[in-house]
Enzyme design. Sequence first.
Site: not given
Length: 287
Positions: A230, A265
């Site tokens: 991210k 994840r």
Amino acid sequence: MRNKAEPRNTIGVGDRTLGPDPVLVGVLNVTPDSFSDVGNFFDPEKAASYAATMLNEGAQIIDVGGESTRPGSDPVPPEEEIRRVVPVIRVILTERPSAIVSIDTYRAATAGAALEAGARIVNDVTALRADPSMVELVATARCPVVLMHMLGEPKTMQRDPRYDDVVREVRDFLARRTEHAFAAGIEPENVILDPGIGFGKTAEHNLLLLRRLEVLVALGFPVLVGASRKRFIGGITGVEEAKDRVFGTVAANVIAYERGATLFRVHDVGANREALAVAQAVRSGAR
Ligand code: HH2
């Protein structure tokens, strides 16, 4: 709310138990516009072959999504989302019948079609808020569900997100969503919580949530963290390309594990699995 003294770090999927060892959730985006793997897996055969690679690298769950939720993204029509994910789930499960697939969607129609195709877990980034039918679908299916925190919606969520106390607000939101789930008949054993890294959060918010993750773990449910590749990691490391943010992702996940997260994840399964195996061995003092 569950007994705060006993955080739970296992999840039952059928007759299998996942956790307390770190559970790697491999990301499979069947989208033309995901932030980190643009258009790679739009074809079911290619997608399934990538899923097989992630399973071979140690993923215990494959999280299939048919709509990008990256900041600024637009929703896709539900029929299109179903058309993208169902063939992929079918091919994955034909080739690897024992694989556990989760469906990353906030729509009951998509979740229902995915469960019918063999998915076993629902990953709802709106924590059952977007589609009023979702809570009943999950309660009836008696499957695990990920309840994630998001401030706003993907289209606009990164426009100046603000909190008085991000950790307290995310914790209180997740506690309220678990109560909503229980009220509809979802069993506590099926609830997984997620702080929603990057969903309506600045880099500082993300870092605070990781630093104080125990506060969410103390709610008593397994916690999933989705920090993989991210933007805040690129901001810290200077790595522009999302696909190159592996080392930063590994650091975030090891810290999250130390603070009690159970599910991770990730796009880069092998690297995260190795790092978490070492973190786990340090924690337990055994190999
Ligand atoms: N992050 C993304 C998508 N789904 N689900 C959960 N539970 N937690 C997350 O942090 C999370 C999620 C966004 O990442 P990605 O799937 O890689 O990108 P995109 O939404 O652009 O497909």
